[in-house]
Design a protein around this motif. Structure first.
Motif, PDB file in Angstrom:
ATOM      1  N   PHE A 152      43.293  34.601  33.608  1.00 13.51           N
ATOM      2  CA  PHE A 152      42.065  34.648  32.819  1.00 13.51           C
ATOM      3  C   PHE A 152      41.124  35.756  33.297  1.00 13.51           C
ATOM      4  O   PHE A 152      40.101  36.014  32.672  1.00 13.51           O
ATOM      5  CB  PHE A 152      41.322  33.305  32.893  1.00 13.51           C
ATOM      6  CG  PHE A 152      42.061  32.163  32.256  1.00 13.51           C
ATOM      7  CD1 PHE A 152      41.977  31.935  30.888  1.00 13.51           C
ATOM      8  CD2 PHE A 152      42.850  31.317  33.019  1.00 13.51           C
ATOM      9  CE1 PHE A 152      42.655  30.876  30.297  1.00 13.51           C
ATOM     10  CE2 PHE A 152      43.536  30.257  32.442  1.00 13.51           C
ATOM     11  CZ  PHE A 152      43.441  30.040  31.071  1.00 13.51           C
ATOM     12  N   ASP A 153      41.450  36.398  34.431  1.00 18.71           N
ATOM     13  CA  ASP A 153      40.549  37.384  35.040  1.00 18.71           C
ATOM     14  C   ASP A 153      40.576  38.712  34.294  1.00 18.71           C
ATOM     15  O   ASP A 153      41.646  39.246  33.993  1.00 18.71           O
ATOM     16  CB  ASP A 153      40.940  37.635  36.499  1.00 18.71           C
ATOM     17  CG  ASP A 153      40.680  36.436  37.382  1.00 18.71           C
ATOM     18  OD1 ASP A 153      39.934  35.535  36.939  1.00 18.71           O
ATOM     19  OD2 ASP A 153      41.221  36.390  38.505  1.00 18.71           O
ATOM     20  N   GLN A 154      39.396  39.252  34.029  1.00 18.68           N
ATOM     21  CA  GLN A 154      39.278  40.573  33.445  1.00 18.68           C
ATOM     22  C   GLN A 154      39.198  41.607  34.559  1.00 18.68           C
ATOM     23  O   GLN A 154      38.652  41.337  35.632  1.00 18.68           O
ATOM     24  CB  GLN A 154      38.041  40.650  32.553  1.00 18.68           C
ATOM     25  CG  GLN A 154      38.074  39.669  31.385  1.00 18.68           C
ATOM     26  CD  GLN A 154      36.821  39.734  30.540  1.00 18.68           C
ATOM     27  OE1 GLN A 154      36.255  40.800  30.330  1.00 18.68           O
ATOM     28  NE2 GLN A 154      36.369  38.592  30.049  1.00 18.68           N
ATOM     29  N   LEU A 155      39.740  42.800  34.317  1.00 17.73           N
ATOM     30  CA  LEU A 155      39.758  43.836  35.349  1.00 17.73           C
ATOM     31  C   LEU A 155      38.336  44.167  35.802  1.00 17.73           C
ATOM     32  O   LEU A 155      37.433  44.340  34.989  1.00 17.73           O
ATOM     33  CB  LEU A 155      40.443  45.101  34.822  1.00 17.73           C
ATOM     34  CG  LEU A 155      41.941  45.006  34.539  1.00 17.73           C
ATOM     35  CD1 LEU A 155      42.488  46.376  34.140  1.00 17.73           C
ATOM     36  CD2 LEU A 155      42.700  44.463  35.740  1.00 17.73           C
ATOM     37  N   GLY A 156      38.169  44.247  37.118  1.00 15.85           N
ATOM     38  CA  GLY A 156      36.884  44.604  37.695  1.00 15.85           C
ATOM     39  C   GLY A 156      35.928  43.452  37.888  1.00 15.85           C
ATOM     40  O   GLY A 156      34.865  43.621  38.491  1.00 15.85           O
ATOM     41  N   LYS A 157      36.283  42.260  37.401  1.00 16.66           N
ATOM     42  CA  LYS A 157      35.360  41.133  37.487  1.00 16.66           C
ATOM     43  C   LYS A 157      35.689  40.163  38.615  1.00 16.66           C
ATOM     44  O   LYS A 157      35.108  39.088  38.699  1.00 16.66           O
ATOM     45  CB  LYS A 157      35.307  40.391  36.146  1.00 16.66           C
ATOM     46  CG  LYS A 157      34.602  41.193  35.057  1.00 16.66           C
ATOM     47  CD  LYS A 157      34.208  40.328  33.884  1.00 16.66           C
ATOM     48  CE  LYS A 157      33.349  41.102  32.896  1.00 16.66           C
ATOM     49  NZ  LYS A 157      32.884  40.257  31.771  1.00 16.66           N
ATOM     50  N   SER A 158      36.632  40.553  39.476  1.00 19.77           N
ATOM     51  CA  SER A 158      36.931  39.736  40.652  1.00 19.77           C
ATOM     52  C   SER A 158      37.261  40.674  41.805  1.00 19.77           C
ATOM     53  O   SER A 158      37.383  41.887  41.628  1.00 19.77           O
ATOM     54  CB  SER A 158      38.103  38.784  40.382  1.00 19.77           C
ATOM     55  OG  SER A 158      39.328  39.498  40.362  1.00 19.77           O
ATOM     56  N   SER A 159      37.425  40.098  42.994  1.00 17.52           N
ATOM     57  CA  SER A 159      37.742  40.912  44.170  1.00 17.52           C
ATOM     58  C   SER A 159      39.187  41.393  44.164  1.00 17.52           C
ATOM     59  O   SER A 159      39.584  42.169  45.032  1.00 17.52           O
ATOM     60  CB  SER A 159      37.484  40.097  45.445  1.00 17.52           C
ATOM     61  OG  SER A 159      38.307  38.930  45.461  1.00 17.52           O
ATOM     62  N   ALA A 160      39.971  40.964  43.165  1.00 17.94           N
ATOM     63  CA  ALA A 160      41.399  41.303  43.114  1.00 17.94           C
ATOM     64  C   ALA A 160      41.703  42.502  42.228  1.00 17.94           C
ATOM     65  O   ALA A 160      42.867  42.789  41.964  1.00 17.94           O
ATOM     66  CB  ALA A 160      42.208  40.094  42.637  1.00 17.94           C
ATOM     67  N   SER A 161      40.678  43.234  41.765  1.00 18.53           N
ATOM     68  CA  SER A 161      40.946  44.395  40.914  1.00 18.53           C
ATOM     69  C   SER A 161      39.831  45.422  41.010  1.00 18.53           C
ATOM     70  O   SER A 161      38.671  45.090  41.282  1.00 18.53           O
ATOM     71  CB  SER A 161      41.143  43.970  39.456  1.00 18.53           C
ATOM     72  OG  SER A 161      39.968  43.370  38.938  1.00 18.53           O
ATOM     73  N   TRP A 162      40.205  46.686  40.780  1.00 17.52           N
ATOM     74  CA  TRP A 162      39.294  47.831  40.783  1.00 17.52           C
ATOM     75  C   TRP A 162      39.610  48.647  39.531  1.00 17.52           C
ATOM     76  O   TRP A 162      40.781  48.902  39.231  1.00 17.52           O
ATOM     77  CB  TRP A 162      39.528  48.712  42.007  1.00 17.52           C
ATOM     78  CG  TRP A 162      39.343  48.061  43.341  1.00 17.52           C
ATOM     79  CD1 TRP A 162      38.293  48.227  44.198  1.00 17.52           C
ATOM     80  CD2 TRP A 162      40.253  47.172  44.024  1.00 17.52           C
ATOM     81  NE1 TRP A 162      38.477  47.500  45.350  1.00 17.52           N
ATOM     82  CE2 TRP A 162      39.677  46.835  45.267  1.00 17.52           C
ATOM     83  CE3 TRP A 162      41.491  46.622  43.688  1.00 17.52           C
ATOM     84  CZ2 TRP A 162      40.292  45.985  46.174  1.00 17.52           C
ATOM     85  CZ3 TRP A 162      42.109  45.768  44.594  1.00 17.52           C
ATOM     86  CH2 TRP A 162      41.510  45.459  45.819  1.00 17.52           C
ATOM     87  N   CYS A 163      38.598  49.121  38.804  1.00 18.48           N
ATOM     88  CA  CYS A 163      38.903  49.847  37.568  1.00 18.48           C
ATOM     89  C   CYS A 163      37.755  50.730  37.105  1.00 18.48           C
ATOM     90  O   CYS A 163      36.616  50.603  37.553  1.00 18.48           O
ATOM     91  CB  CYS A 163      39.273  48.863  36.453  1.00 18.48           C
ATOM     92  SG  CYS A 163      37.858  47.962  35.766  1.00 18.48           S
ATOM     93  N   ILE A 164      38.108  51.634  36.181  1.00 18.02           N
ATOM     94  CA  ILE A 164      37.146  52.364  35.361  1.00 18.02           C
ATOM     95  C   ILE A 164      37.177  51.704  33.991  1.00 18.02           C
ATOM     96  O   ILE A 164      38.255  51.484  33.424  1.00 18.02           O
ATOM     97  CB  ILE A 164      37.527  53.853  35.243  1.00 18.02           C
ATOM     98  CG1 ILE A 164      37.379  54.547  36.594  1.00 18.02           C
ATOM     99  CG2 ILE A 164      36.665  54.545  34.195  1.00 18.02           C
ATOM    100  CD1 ILE A 164      35.953  54.681  37.075  1.00 18.02           C
ATOM    101  N   HIS A 165      36.000  51.390  33.436  1.00 19.21           N
ATOM    102  CA  HIS A 165      35.924  50.603  32.205  1.00 19.21           C
ATOM    103  C   HIS A 165      35.108  51.339  31.146  1.00 19.21           C
ATOM    104  O   HIS A 165      33.972  51.752  31.391  1.00 19.21           O
ATOM    105  CB  HIS A 165      35.278  49.246  32.511  1.00 19.21           C
ATOM    106  CG  HIS A 165      35.216  48.321  31.330  1.00 19.21           C
ATOM    107  ND1 HIS A 165      34.172  48.326  30.432  1.00 19.21           N
ATOM    108  CD2 HIS A 165      36.078  47.357  30.898  1.00 19.21           C
ATOM    109  CE1 HIS A 165      34.386  47.406  29.505  1.00 19.21           C
ATOM    110  NE2 HIS A 165      35.534  46.807  29.760  1.00 19.21           N
TER     111      HIS A 165
END
Length: 267
Positions: A152-165
């Motif tokens: 259910f996690d969106q990229l960048g919204k948890s400590s488990a992902s890093w992104c450009i949005h």
């Protein structure tokens, strides 16, 4: 004894050889053959991880607003037309050797996490890949994630992902996101984004792939393998892998090692 070669070309096999230890008295056995080669980072998109609204073909993705609905209709038809041979009661009695096989993998992303992961993890070295995307997409993101990223996690919204949005919904914005923190980027939206990862140094940088201009750098301590990750809503994108790290990116990393943006700068 250590040997060092310089000036090796990218994605090239040089030689295969064997070695053995020896001294004045005796010689040992030859080792197994060793191949000297430089590797390229290749991956495809893992369709099994993709949200049902994403139509995945190797290295390209297209948003399909009816994707999930079509699959549910097919499932309903299969249930209606199911023969007694394949009824739940019958299947439960089947021999394990005859039972259906399933792919071992993570759960498919769902809800508003329109995400798909690559099929290859990064646990060492310097890697580089590029993504071309539809700039009119309502939303698009590219980055990396841990295998533990929730469905259910969106990229960048948890400590488990890093992104450009990129967000085109209501108001256009381009941000760097990690752990539910965001920083607005003061740069034009590029046609292609290049992603550079140095696993040992904990560096994840994003570039305007055409101009080779740095957009943002995350600095992290990767303690487990990471996976290229992508998100799109009402749009398309395609990925290019097997690329050598551009020389301008290499030199830029050395120059910007003390000045690049970091996780701590996200607000």
């Amino acid at each position: 004894m250590a040997l060092c070669w310089s000036g090796l070309r990218f994605d090239t096999r040089y030689m295969t050889f064997r070695v053995k230890a020896c001294n004045k008295a005796v010689a040992g056995e030859f080792s197994e053959p060793i191949t000297l080669e430089t590797h390229t980072f290749l991956f495809k998109l893992d369709a099994a991880s993709a949200h049902q609204n994403l139509k995945v073909e190797d290295l390209s993705v297209e948003w399909d607003s009816c994707g999930g609905k079509v699959q549910e209709i097919c499932k309903d038809k299969n249930r209606t037309n199911q023969s007694p041979m394949h009824s739940p009661a019958r299947v439960s009695l089947m021999s394990p050797k005859r039972g259906p096989t399933t792919r071992v993998g993570r759960d498919r992303f769902t809800a508003e996490s329109y995400t798909v992961l690559a099929d290859t993890m990064i646990d060492a070295g310097q890697q580089y890949w590029e993504v071309r995307f539809d700039k009119d997409s309502k939303a698009f993101a590219v980055g990396v994630a841990l295998r533990s990223l929730g469905r259910f996690d969106q990229l960048g919204k948890s400590s488990a992902s890093w992104c450009i949005h990129l967000n085109n919904w209501l108001q256009q914005s381009l941000t760097a996101k990690h752990n539910n923190k965001a920083r607005t980027l003061d740069c034009a939206i590029p046609d292609r984004i290049g992603v550079y990862c140095n696993y040992e140094e904990g560096v994840l940088s994003f570039y305007d792939a055409k101009l080779k201009q740095l957009m943002h750098t995350f600095r992290a301590k990767f303690t487990q393998p990471i996976i290229p990750a992508f998100m799109v809503w009402n749009g398309t994108f395609s990925v290019k892998t097997g690329l050598q790290v551009p020389s301008v990116v290499q030199s830029g990393q050395r120059k910007n090692s003390n000045t690049s943006s970091s996780n701590a700068s996200l607000t």
